[in-house]
Design a protein around this motif. Structure first.
Motif, PDB file in Angstrom:
ATOM      1  N   ASN A   1       0.816  -1.218   0.000  1.00  0.00           N
ATOM      2  CA  ASN A   1       0.000   0.000   0.000  1.00  0.00           C
ATOM      3  C   ASN A   1       0.847   1.266   0.000  1.00  0.00           C
ATOM      4  OD1 ASN A   1       0.974  -0.033   2.596  1.00  0.00           O
ATOM      5  ND2 ASN A   1      -0.959   0.564   3.567  1.00  0.00           N
ATOM      6  N   ASN A   2       2.152   1.112   0.065  1.00  0.00           N
ATOM      7  CA  ASN A   2       3.059   2.249   0.047  1.00  0.00           C
ATOM      8  C   ASN A   2       3.992   2.106  -1.149  1.00  0.00           C
ATOM      9  OD1 ASN A   2       5.300   4.009   0.505  1.00  0.00           O
ATOM     10  ND2 ASN A   2       4.794   4.096   2.680  1.00  0.00           N
ATOM     11  N   PRO A   3       4.021   3.078  -2.055  1.00  0.00           N
ATOM     12  CA  PRO A   3       4.874   2.947  -3.241  1.00  0.00           C
ATOM     13  C   PRO A   3       6.331   2.636  -2.905  1.00  0.00           C
ATOM     14  CG  PRO A   3       3.389   4.813  -3.493  1.00  0.00           C
ATOM     15  CD  PRO A   3       3.224   4.322  -2.084  1.00  0.00           C
ATOM     16  N   ARG A   4       6.844   3.204  -1.808  1.00  0.00           N
ATOM     17  CA  ARG A   4       8.244   2.962  -1.454  1.00  0.00           C
ATOM     18  C   ARG A   4       8.518   1.477  -1.225  1.00  0.00           C
ATOM     19  NH1 ARG A   4      13.200   4.839   0.836  1.00  0.00           N
ATOM     20  NH2 ARG A   4      14.378   2.896   0.823  1.00  0.00           N
ATOM     21  N   ASN A   5       7.529   0.742  -0.718  1.00  0.00           N
ATOM     22  CA  ASN A   5       7.735  -0.682  -0.448  1.00  0.00           C
ATOM     23  C   ASN A   5       7.905  -1.495  -1.724  1.00  0.00           C
ATOM     24  OD1 ASN A   5       5.432  -0.449   2.324  1.00  0.00           O
ATOM     25  ND2 ASN A   5       7.666  -0.391   2.378  1.00  0.00           N
ATOM     26  N   SER A   6       7.413  -0.983  -2.854  1.00  0.00           N
ATOM     27  CA  SER A   6       7.641  -1.696  -4.113  1.00  0.00           C
ATOM     28  C   SER A   6       9.125  -1.666  -4.474  1.00  0.00           C
ATOM     29  CB  SER A   6       6.798  -1.086  -5.237  1.00  0.00           C
ATOM     30  OG  SER A   6       7.222   0.233  -5.553  1.00  0.00           O
ATOM     31  N   LEU A   7       9.785  -0.543  -4.196  1.00  0.00           N
ATOM     32  CA  LEU A   7      11.228  -0.464  -4.405  1.00  0.00           C
ATOM     33  C   LEU A   7      11.962  -1.400  -3.442  1.00  0.00           C
ATOM     34  CD1 LEU A   7      13.861   0.748  -5.495  1.00  0.00           C
ATOM     35  CD2 LEU A   7      13.538   2.666  -3.904  1.00  0.00           C
ATOM     36  N   ASP A   8      11.539  -1.416  -2.189  1.00  0.00           N
ATOM     37  CA  ASP A   8      12.175  -2.292  -1.198  1.00  0.00           C
ATOM     38  C   ASP A   8      12.102  -3.760  -1.626  1.00  0.00           C
ATOM     39  OD1 ASP A   8      12.663  -0.054   0.384  1.00  0.00           O
ATOM     40  OD2 ASP A   8      10.787  -0.273   1.491  1.00  0.00           O
ATOM     41  N   LEU A   9      10.930  -4.191  -2.106  1.00  0.00           N
ATOM     42  CA  LEU A   9      10.777  -5.582  -2.526  1.00  0.00           C
ATOM     43  C   LEU A   9      11.599  -5.888  -3.778  1.00  0.00           C
ATOM     44  CD1 LEU A   9       6.965  -6.132  -1.884  1.00  0.00           C
ATOM     45  CD2 LEU A   9       8.844  -7.367  -0.798  1.00  0.00           C
ATOM     46  N   ALA A  10      11.656  -4.928  -4.704  1.00  0.00           N
ATOM     47  CA  ALA A  10      12.468  -5.137  -5.909  1.00  0.00           C
ATOM     48  C   ALA A  10      13.941  -5.295  -5.545  1.00  0.00           C
ATOM     49  CB  ALA A  10      12.276  -3.975  -6.879  1.00  0.00           C
ATOM     50  N   LEU A  11      14.411  -4.498  -4.598  1.00  0.00           N
ATOM     51  CA  LEU A  11      15.808  -4.606  -4.160  1.00  0.00           C
ATOM     52  C   LEU A  11      16.073  -5.925  -3.446  1.00  0.00           C
ATOM     53  CD1 LEU A  11      16.368  -0.948  -2.889  1.00  0.00           C
ATOM     54  CD2 LEU A  11      17.393  -2.006  -4.916  1.00  0.00           C
ATOM     55  N   GLU A  12      15.015  -6.519  -2.898  1.00  0.00           N
ATOM     56  CA  GLU A  12      15.152  -7.825  -2.245  1.00  0.00           C
ATOM     57  C   GLU A  12      14.977  -8.990  -3.219  1.00  0.00           C
ATOM     58  OE1 GLU A  12      16.051  -8.556   0.851  1.00  0.00           O
ATOM     59  OE2 GLU A  12      16.386  -6.415   1.249  1.00  0.00           O
ATOM     60  N   ASN A  13      14.960  -8.664  -4.537  1.00  0.00           N
ATOM     61  CA  ASN A  13      14.908  -9.709  -5.562  1.00  0.00           C
ATOM     62  C   ASN A  13      13.555 -10.423  -5.592  1.00  0.00           C
ATOM     63  OD1 ASN A  13      16.317 -11.064  -7.670  1.00  0.00           O
ATOM     64  ND2 ASN A  13      16.583 -12.858  -6.343  1.00  0.00           N
ATOM     65  N   LYS A  14      12.473  -9.686  -5.283  1.00  0.00           N
ATOM     66  CA  LYS A  14      11.159 -10.321  -5.151  1.00  0.00           C
ATOM     67  C   LYS A  14      10.217 -10.051  -6.317  1.00  0.00           C
ATOM     68  CE  LYS A  14      12.195 -12.052  -1.159  1.00  0.00           C
ATOM     69  NZ  LYS A  14      12.480 -13.505  -1.053  1.00  0.00           N
ATOM     70  N   GLY A  15      10.635  -9.229  -7.287  1.00  0.00           N
ATOM     71  CA  GLY A  15       9.743  -8.971  -8.405  1.00  0.00           C
ATOM     72  C   GLY A  15      10.100  -7.686  -9.126  1.00  0.00           C
ATOM     73  N   ILE A  16       9.180  -7.280 -10.008  1.00  0.00           N
ATOM     74  CA  ILE A  16       9.375  -6.103 -10.850  1.00  0.00           C
ATOM     75  C   ILE A  16       8.605  -4.922 -10.255  1.00  0.00           C
ATOM     76  CG2 ILE A  16       9.064  -5.129 -13.155  1.00  0.00           C
ATOM     77  CD1 ILE A  16       8.978  -8.069 -14.174  1.00  0.00           C
ATOM     78  N   ALA A  17       9.286  -3.806 -10.136  1.00  0.00           N
ATOM     79  CA  ALA A  17       8.652  -2.588  -9.632  1.00  0.00           C
ATOM     80  C   ALA A  17       8.558  -1.564 -10.754  1.00  0.00           C
ATOM     81  CB  ALA A  17       9.437  -2.014  -8.459  1.00  0.00           C
ATOM     82  N   LEU A  18       7.417  -0.920 -10.866  1.00  0.00           N
ATOM     83  CA  LEU A  18       7.244   0.161 -11.826  1.00  0.00           C
ATOM     84  C   LEU A  18       7.673   1.454 -11.134  1.00  0.00           C
ATOM     85  CD1 LEU A  18       6.231   0.879 -14.657  1.00  0.00           C
ATOM     86  CD2 LEU A  18       3.964   1.240 -13.675  1.00  0.00           C
ATOM     87  N   LEU A  19       8.790   2.027 -11.596  1.00  0.00           N
ATOM     88  CA  LEU A  19       9.403   3.153 -10.889  1.00  0.00           C
ATOM     89  C   LEU A  19       9.647   4.322 -11.838  1.00  0.00           C
ATOM     90  CD1 LEU A  19      12.209   1.165  -9.014  1.00  0.00           C
ATOM     91  CD2 LEU A  19      10.003   1.874  -8.069  1.00  0.00           C
ATOM     92  N   PRO A  20       9.668   5.550 -11.288  1.00  0.00           N
ATOM     93  CA  PRO A  20      10.150   6.665 -12.108  1.00  0.00           C
ATOM     94  C   PRO A  20      11.622   6.452 -12.440  1.00  0.00           C
ATOM     95  CG  PRO A  20       9.820   7.361  -9.827  1.00  0.00           C
ATOM     96  CD  PRO A  20       9.267   5.978  -9.931  1.00  0.00           C
ATOM     97  N   THR A  21      12.029   6.837 -13.631  1.00  0.00           N
ATOM     98  CA  THR A  21      13.402   6.568 -14.058  1.00  0.00           C
ATOM     99  C   THR A  21      14.425   7.295 -13.204  1.00  0.00           C
ATOM    100  OG1 THR A  21      13.215   8.329 -15.716  1.00  0.00           O
ATOM    101  CG2 THR A  21      12.720   6.077 -16.429  1.00  0.00           C
ATOM    102  N   PHE A  22      14.045   8.436 -12.597  1.00  0.00           N
ATOM    103  CA  PHE A  22      15.028   9.129 -11.760  1.00  0.00           C
ATOM    104  C   PHE A  22      15.291   8.388 -10.456  1.00  0.00           C
ATOM    105  CE2 PHE A  22      11.046  11.275 -10.382  1.00  0.00           C
ATOM    106  CZ  PHE A  22      11.156  11.225  -8.992  1.00  0.00           C
ATOM    107  N   ILE A  23      14.428   7.439 -10.124  1.00  0.00           N
ATOM    108  CA  ILE A  23      14.674   6.555  -8.979  1.00  0.00           C
ATOM    109  C   ILE A  23      15.330   5.261  -9.455  1.00  0.00           C
ATOM    110  CG2 ILE A  23      13.596   5.159  -7.175  1.00  0.00           C
ATOM    111  CD1 ILE A  23      13.650   8.068  -6.442  1.00  0.00           C
ATOM    112  N   GLY A  24      14.723   4.596 -10.422  1.00  0.00           N
ATOM    113  CA  GLY A  24      15.216   3.298 -10.860  1.00  0.00           C
ATOM    114  C   GLY A  24      16.612   3.340 -11.443  1.00  0.00           C
ATOM    115  N   ASP A  25      16.905   4.374 -12.212  1.00  0.00           N
ATOM    116  CA  ASP A  25      18.236   4.451 -12.841  1.00  0.00           C
ATOM    117  C   ASP A  25      19.352   4.685 -11.832  1.00  0.00           C
ATOM    118  OD1 ASP A  25      17.070   4.038 -15.281  1.00  0.00           O
ATOM    119  OD2 ASP A  25      17.214   6.115 -15.970  1.00  0.00           O
ATOM    120  N   ASN A  26      18.998   5.149 -10.638  1.00  0.00           N
ATOM    121  CA  ASN A  26      20.005   5.416  -9.608  1.00  0.00           C
ATOM    122  C   ASN A  26      20.179   4.244  -8.644  1.00  0.00           C
ATOM    123  OD1 ASN A  26      20.872   8.043 -10.346  1.00  0.00           O
ATOM    124  ND2 ASN A  26      18.962   8.888  -9.562  1.00  0.00           N
ATOM    125  N   GLN A  27      19.514   3.117  -8.918  1.00  0.00           N
ATOM    126  CA  GLN A  27      19.655   1.928  -8.078  1.00  0.00           C
ATOM    127  C   GLN A  27      20.630   0.968  -8.758  1.00  0.00           C
ATOM    128  OE1 GLN A  27      18.059   1.942  -5.078  1.00  0.00           O
ATOM    129  NE2 GLN A  27      17.191   3.938  -5.687  1.00  0.00           N
TER     130      GLN A  27
END
Length: 273
Positions: free
Chosen positions: A202-228
């Motif tokens: 229910n929190n967009p930030r948690n989608s990034l957290d799960l993606a970083l934990e190798n749990k799936g695909i997150a739909l992110l703004p490129t200014f966030i995703g490209d910096n990971q």
């Protein structure tokens, strides 16, 4: 004008009446009755020997002299506040910034550039996907996805925002769904089948957290995703989610030194993100 007769408290009340456009609205923010405010405004005009308002049924409209005084007071308001506030209170002016999850995250990661070190501004971040009311001072600065239409607001166009899917190299080929009222969340709802959803948050930030934990695909703004560094794009930019970004503030607040400083720094950060 006899300056000795002018009380700063009357000038603060003038600011409230001028900004609210009438006595009733200003009474709520000043905790003074409309009758008291009306009397104090008459006294201020008499002492300054200027007509500051045009009074009519729908409120108080500023005269040319009133607009000039409003501009002058707005420019020095924060400095006067610092000189008159109690020494037991913080001398740093409070500025409330509202932005979505991802823009807030980007600003926080560039905090030293935003406010300097040590910080001379007390920032309050309000991370919200909904639009908060700047005209009624819920916030001072807002980062929005659409250009404002209110006459009292001024804006500055920032960088365009694009979205794309991101994941680690070995992540499962399924999406992390965000349960929120945002364009990207609605796009996932409409375009990704339920069988292709790995997790829901229910929190967009948690989608990034799960993606970083190798749990799936997150739909992110490129200014966030490209910096990971741990993530990579696993699909194309979603064209229909692209939008311009606007920095918005009240036309009176933009003259405050702390607001001018933040506007400049936010523009620098979000254009290079």
């Amino acid at each position: 004008m006899n300056e000795k007769k002018i009380d700063w408290n009357d000038l603060k009340l003038f600011l409230a009446v001028a900004r609210e456009g009438g006595l009733s609205a200003a009474a709520q923010s000043t905790q003074r009755s409309p009758a008291t405010l009306g009397r104090r405004m008459y006294e201020l005009e008499r002492n300054m020997e200027r007509e500051l308002f045009i009074r009519h049924d729908r409120g108080y409209e500023l005269t040319t002299d009133g607009k000039t005084l409003l501009k002058e007071l707005t420019q020095v308001e924060s400095q006067i506040y610092r000189q008159t506030t109690s020494p037991n209170k913080s001398s740093r002016p409070l500025v409330k910034i509202s932005a979505g999850t991802w823009t807030t995250l980007s600003l926080i990661k560039n905090l030293d550039l935003l406010v300097g070190s040590p910080a001379d501004i007390l920032l309050r971040f309000i991370s919200a996907e909904k639009v908060l009311d700047i005209s009624h001072r819920e916030i001072v600065i807002g980062i929005r996805n659409q250009r404002p239409k209110e006459d009292s607001l001024v804006c500055r166009k920032l960088a365009r925002v694009e979205f794309a899917p991101y994941a680690t190299k070995s992540a499962p080929d399924s999406y992390i769904k965000v349960l929120a009222d945002t364009p990207s969340a609605r796009w996932l709802q409409n375009n990704i089948a339920s069988d292709d959803i790995a997790y829901e948050v229910n929190n967009p930030r948690n989608s990034l957290d799960l993606a970083l934990e190798n749990k799936g695909i997150a739909l992110l703004p490129t200014f966030i995703g490209d910096n990971q560094t741990a993530l990579q794009r696993v699909g194309n930019i979603v064209e229909e989610l692209g939008h311009d970004q606007w920095l918005v503030t009240h036309h009176e607040d933009r003259y405050l030194p702390e607001v001018r400083k933040l506007i400049q720094n936010i523009g620098t950060i979000l254009k290079q993100s």
